[in-house]
Structures are given as C-alpha cells and as structure tokens.
Design a protein around this motif. Structure first.
Motif, short mmCIF file in Angstrom:
data_model
loop_
_atom_site.label_atom_id
_atom_site.label_comp_id
_atom_site.label_asym_id
_atom_site.label_seq_id
_atom_site.Cartn_x
_atom_site.Cartn_y
_atom_site.Cartn_z
N SER A 1 0.83 -1.21 0.00
CA SER A 1 0.00 0.00 0.00
C SER A 1 0.87 1.26 0.00
O SER A 1 0.58 2.22 -0.71
N MET B 1 0.86 4.05 -2.99
CA MET B 1 0.58 5.47 -2.73
C MET B 1 1.75 6.34 -3.17
O MET B 1 1.56 7.41 -3.77
N ASP C 1 -6.88 -1.99 -6.06
CA ASP C 1 -5.81 -1.54 -5.16
C ASP C 1 -5.59 -0.04 -5.31
O ASP C 1 -5.44 0.69 -4.32
N GLU D 1 -6.07 2.91 -2.36
CA GLU D 1 -5.01 3.81 -1.92
C GLU D 1 -5.36 5.27 -2.21
O GLU D 1 -4.96 6.17 -1.47
#
Length: 341
Positions: free
Chosen positions: A120, A124, A216, A220
């Motif tokens: 994650s 990001m 995903d 994020e």
C-alpha cells in the motif's frame, strides 16, 4: 538462490558492457581532450553534485517514512532513508527498475511493516510520484515547447512520446479507479478485442489482474484523500526531489569549468527531465548505453561535443555508479536488515 545470483551477475555484465560501448563511442577521436577536461575538474562541484544525489535519496526516504507512519507509528526517517537507498541499488541493477519494489517490500518487512501494508505504501508513493512527474514535465513542455522543438526536434519527439505514455497511464488509472463503467468497458471490451487479435494471451488472467490493480489503486486513492496533509506534503517533497535530480548536470558542467555563464539553470532542468523521460523505457539495467548516448546528444547543443561527453562521464559516475555503490553498502551493512530472525 543460485538462479537469482546468476541473474544479477548477468545484469552487472550487461550494465558494464553497454556502458563500455557507450564510453567507447563517446571518447572515440576526442579521448585526450575529454580526459584533460575531466582531469582538471573542480572536486568541490563534484562533491556538490554528490550531495544533491544524497539529498534526492533523503527526500525519498522522508516520503516513505511519512507513509510508513500510517501503518507503524514508530517508523522513522532513518528507516525510510535506508529503504530508499536499497531501492536505488536494486532499481539500478534490474531492467526497467523492476527489482526496487521487491527489495523495498523485503526491507519494510525487516523494519516492522508487513508486506500487505508495504504494498500500500509503495502504491501510494507511486501515485503521488507519477502524478508529479507528469505535472512537472507538462509545465516544462508548456513553457519551453518552442525552444525544445526547435533545437531538439528528434529527441524532443521521443520525450513527448514518453510523456504521453506516462500521462495516459496515470490518467487512465485515475479514471479507471473512479469509474466502474470505464473499468468494465476496458475489461469486457478492450481486453476481449485484444484477446481475439492475440495481443492479450490469457484474457481471464489479464482481466483479473487489471481488476485487482484498479481496486488496489482505488483503495489507496481513498487513503490519500482522507489524509490530505500527507498528500500535499509528499507532493511538495516529490517536486523538490525531481528538481534536485534534474539540476545535477548543471553542477557537473560547473565542475568542468565549461562556459555556461549565458545558460539558465532551467535549461539544464528541462533537458535532464526529457533525458529521464526517454531513458525510462530502455529495458537495460540502469538504462546503460541509452542514458549516456541521450545525454551527449541532448546536451551537445548547449555544451559542445567535448563538454557534453565530459559532463556525461561525471554525471553518470555521480548519479548512477556512486549511488549504486552507496545503495549496496547500505543494504549490506544496515543492522536491522541483516539481523537474524
């Protein structure tokens, strides 16, 4: 393990092979002039260039530490910097910089952040970094389009293609993450057409991967939207990081006492941005060969043949080989990474 070691050894062979070829053609016919220029280099400016490259990794480490604190309050700036240097090393020895993120997941795990969270963090970080790269380059293109298109017509076109690809990727990810309709269209229409014309080999597997990646990305984005202060801070860090990276050739030219009094720093920043945009698609570890050649051609207009070639050698040494050595030392010597479980 033997296969992995063999793979990395071969990567090093390719790096030095392509670097040797690039240096051979760069030095050919002007070896003594280039060596004399480098021999009289001012060490203090080379040190400044090195400091800026260290600062680049410090800024990247700071960004990683900010994201790391979302999942581990004790995650420190030092740990983020260690992670950054390790990524620099593994990115530098793998094609398309593909090994850096795998190494970072390993390092995050050693530093107390489990792989699901580290994935994650990296996603990001990618979202913010890629967005800033596109915006940064867009500003350069808008303000300097006529200058670059006139003086660097062929390579400027390559840079624009690179910019367009990055722009489409990041915008496509944003739109795909926000719009379920577009996601469905891409998965059910575009990929099916690709499968029929045999561009997509395995439709089911590819569709599943695309849906998972977009999900995903969507998750994020929500985290970033909830933490606007972090988003703004890391965006500013990335602007500084890119500026620090792109300005290094200016210090290399200063080190060689080249006549750059009439040139503005922004010209160095713009050209270097395009060099990185072009070479990011070279499938060789460290973009060896392509980086050297592109640098010489792009900066030849500003610095002349001997000046561009001399600067390239100093630039490549500081930005790639020194950082490779430093990253390897950090990975090999950091006590937290190398502790026994």
């Amino acid at each position: 393990m033997k296969a992995i070691i063999k793979k990395y050894v071969m990567n090093f062979v390719w790096i030095f092979l392509f670097a040797f070829v690039a240096l051979y053609f760069s030095l050919k016919g002007e070896f003594h002039l280039i060596m004399d220029t480098i021999r009289n280099a001012k060490v203090n400016w080379i040190i400044v260039a090195f400091i800026f490259m260290v600062a680049y990794n410090l800024l990247e480490g700071y960004a990683l530490s900010i994201f790391g604190k979302l999942y581990n309050k004790a995650y420190s700036f030092r740990q983020g910097v260690v992670n950054s240097f390790c990524a620099t090393f593994f990115n530098g020895i793998t094609p398309f910089q593909s090994g850096g993120q795998f190494a970072q997941v390993y390092v995050f795990n050693k530093q107390g952040i489990q792989p699901s969270y580290s994935a994650s963090i990296l996603l990001m970080n990618f979202i913010v970094y890629q967005s800033i790269v596109v915006l940064y380059t867009l500003v350069i293109v808008l303000f300097k389009y006529s200058y670059y298109s006139k003086n660097f017509s062929e390579f400027f076109s390559l840079a624009l293609i690179g910019f367009a690809i990055n722009f489409v990727v990041i915008v496509g990810l944003f739109i795909g993450a926000k719009s379920r309709t577009l996601q469905s269209f891409f998965v059910n229409v575009v990929l099916r057409i690709g499968a029929k014309v045999r561009i997509v080999k395995d439709y089911e597997t590819t569709a599943m991967k695309v849906e998972r990646h977009l999900e995903d990305f969507r998750n994020e984005l929500k985290v970033l939207q909830k933490n606007k202060n972090i988003l703004i801070t890391v965006s500013i860090i990335n602007v500084l990081k890119l500026t620090v990276l792109y300005i290094v050739p200016y210090f290399c030219a200063k080190a060689l006492s080249l006549d750059i009094a009439q040139l503005h720093v922004s010209e160095f920043i713009g050209i270097t941005a395009f060099i990185y945009m072009i070479t990011s698609f070279i499938p060789i570890p460290g973009a060896s060969g392509g980086s050297e050649g592109t640098f010489v051609i792009m900066f030849g207009f500003l610095l002349g043949g001997v000046g561009a070639k001399s600067s390239m050698i100093v630039w490549r040494f500081v930005t790639y080989y020194l950082m490779l050595i430093l990253g390897a030392l950090v990975f090999a010597l950091d006590p937290q990474i190398n502790r026994k479980e």
